[in-house]
Design a protein around this motif. Sequence first.
Motif, short mmCIF file in Angstrom:
data_model
loop_
_atom_site.label_atom_id
_atom_site.label_comp_id
_atom_site.label_asym_id
_atom_site.label_seq_id
_atom_site.Cartn_x
_atom_site.Cartn_y
_atom_site.Cartn_z
N ALA A 139 0.83 -1.21 0.00
CA ALA A 139 0.00 0.00 0.00
C ALA A 139 0.86 1.26 0.00
CB ALA A 139 -0.94 -0.01 1.21
N TYR A 140 1.90 1.29 0.85
CA TYR A 140 2.76 2.48 0.90
C TYR A 140 3.55 2.66 -0.40
CZ TYR A 140 1.69 2.78 5.86
OH TYR A 140 1.06 2.89 7.07
N LEU A 141 4.04 1.56 -0.95
CA LEU A 141 4.79 1.66 -2.20
C LEU A 141 3.89 2.10 -3.34
CD1 LEU A 141 7.37 1.35 -3.81
CD2 LEU A 141 6.88 -1.10 -4.02
N GLU A 142 2.67 1.57 -3.37
CA GLU A 142 1.74 1.97 -4.43
C GLU A 142 1.46 3.47 -4.36
OE1 GLU A 142 -2.78 0.85 -5.45
OE2 GLU A 142 -1.37 -0.83 -5.56
N ARG A 143 1.28 3.99 -3.15
CA ARG A 143 1.08 5.45 -3.00
C ARG A 143 2.28 6.23 -3.52
NH1 ARG A 143 -0.81 5.13 3.04
NH2 ARG A 143 -2.58 3.79 2.67
N ALA A 144 3.48 5.74 -3.24
CA ALA A 144 4.69 6.43 -3.71
C ALA A 144 4.78 6.40 -5.23
CB ALA A 144 5.93 5.79 -3.08
N ILE A 145 4.42 5.28 -5.82
CA ILE A 145 4.46 5.17 -7.29
C ILE A 145 3.41 6.06 -7.92
CG2 ILE A 145 4.08 3.59 -9.23
CD1 ILE A 145 5.39 1.39 -7.47
N ILE A 146 2.22 6.09 -7.35
CA ILE A 146 1.16 6.96 -7.87
C ILE A 146 1.62 8.41 -7.81
CG2 ILE A 146 -1.15 7.86 -7.34
CD1 ILE A 146 -1.88 4.89 -6.58
N ALA A 177 11.14 7.67 -12.97
CA ALA A 177 10.52 8.18 -11.75
C ALA A 177 10.01 7.03 -10.88
CB ALA A 177 9.39 9.14 -12.09
N VAL A 178 9.42 6.02 -11.50
CA VAL A 178 8.91 4.87 -10.75
C VAL A 178 10.07 4.09 -10.12
CG1 VAL A 178 7.77 2.62 -10.99
CG2 VAL A 178 6.74 4.67 -11.99
N LEU A 179 11.13 3.87 -10.88
CA LEU A 179 12.28 3.15 -10.34
C LEU A 179 12.93 3.93 -9.20
CD1 LEU A 179 13.83 1.72 -13.63
CD2 LEU A 179 12.59 0.47 -11.85
N ALA A 180 12.93 5.25 -9.29
CA ALA A 180 13.47 6.07 -8.20
C ALA A 180 12.58 5.93 -6.95
CB ALA A 180 13.56 7.53 -8.63
N ALA A 181 11.26 5.87 -7.14
CA ALA A 181 10.35 5.67 -6.00
C ALA A 181 10.58 4.30 -5.38
CB ALA A 181 8.90 5.83 -6.46
N ASP A 182 10.76 3.28 -6.23
CA ASP A 182 11.06 1.93 -5.73
C ASP A 182 12.34 1.94 -4.90
OD1 ASP A 182 8.88 0.97 -7.18
OD2 ASP A 182 10.10 0.07 -8.76
N ASP A 183 13.37 2.56 -5.44
CA ASP A 183 14.66 2.60 -4.76
C ASP A 183 14.56 3.36 -3.43
OD1 ASP A 183 17.37 1.72 -4.88
OD2 ASP A 183 17.97 3.79 -5.29
N ALA A 184 13.81 4.47 -3.43
CA ALA A 184 13.64 5.24 -2.19
C ALA A 184 12.91 4.41 -1.13
CB ALA A 184 12.89 6.53 -2.48
N PHE A 185 11.94 3.61 -1.56
CA PHE A 185 11.21 2.77 -0.63
C PHE A 185 12.13 1.72 -0.01
CE2 PHE A 185 8.60 -0.93 0.43
CZ PHE A 185 7.66 -0.35 1.26
N LEU A 186 13.01 1.17 -0.82
CA LEU A 186 13.92 0.11 -0.36
C LEU A 186 15.17 0.64 0.33
CD1 LEU A 186 13.71 -2.27 -3.45
CD2 LEU A 186 12.64 -2.59 -1.20
N GLU A 187 15.34 1.94 0.40
CA GLU A 187 16.55 2.57 0.91
C GLU A 187 16.98 2.06 2.29
OE1 GLU A 187 18.89 5.10 3.24
OE2 GLU A 187 16.73 5.22 3.44
N PRO A 188 16.05 1.75 3.21
CA PRO A 188 16.51 1.26 4.52
C PRO A 188 17.19 -0.11 4.48
CG PRO A 188 14.24 2.04 4.65
CD PRO A 188 14.62 2.02 3.20
N LEU A 189 17.04 -0.84 3.39
CA LEU A 189 17.62 -2.18 3.29
C LEU A 189 18.98 -2.14 2.61
CD1 LEU A 189 14.53 -4.28 2.08
CD2 LEU A 189 15.31 -3.89 4.42
N SER A 190 19.92 -2.90 3.17
CA SER A 190 21.24 -3.03 2.54
C SER A 190 21.10 -3.91 1.29
CB SER A 190 22.22 -3.68 3.52
OG SER A 190 21.82 -5.03 3.78
N ARG A 191 22.13 -3.95 0.49
CA ARG A 191 22.13 -4.81 -0.70
C ARG A 191 21.87 -6.28 -0.32
NH1 ARG A 191 20.35 -4.86 -5.10
NH2 ARG A 191 21.14 -2.80 -5.47
N PRO A 192 22.59 -6.84 0.67
CA PRO A 192 22.30 -8.23 1.05
C PRO A 192 20.86 -8.43 1.55
CG PRO A 192 24.42 -7.56 1.95
CD PRO A 192 23.78 -6.32 1.38
#
Length: 164
Positions: free
Chosen positions: A36-43, A130-145
């Motif tokens: 839900a939060y990611l969908e809002r960010a993408i919208i 823009a969508v990929l940037a929103a995806d990346d911002a959402f995942l920012e708290p997670l490390s690569r592993p």
Amino acid sequence: MATDSVDRILETWAARDPGLHTGPLEVVGRLRLCNAYLERAIIAALRPFGLSLGEFDVLSTLHRHGVDTGIKPTDLAQSALITTGAMTTRLDRLERTGLLRRIPDPKDRRGVHVQLTEHGEQLVERSLHAVLAADDAFLEPLSRPQRESTATALKQLLVRSEPG
């Protein structure tokens, strides 16, 4: 460690019914909320482009396939998991705005294929970033592993659940 709304839900259930097995909510509840939060960010990321999430899905599918001859509307509907009627509504709007065109199916006089216009190609490329940037911002708290581990775990769930 910080608490979230799922922790609070679990605490409430534990107080109400201590014997209730709520373990699945730890994952499923968080998956649903994250979606839900990611969908809002993408919208929000699509808003400057004047696109809905469904319209972006159509345009990005056409762009991803990159087929010069276009794609059948029924194939687009199946890809988006919507009815052909709902797809027709999306295609009508996108065609009116000049982002795609319908062309005759070379193998079936009654059918059509859908393809992006030049304007559609340009818009989907900009909106995709823009969508990929929103995806990346959402995942920012997670490390690569952590991202890789999460992707692997989610893939296991999808492989078991997806049809075919």
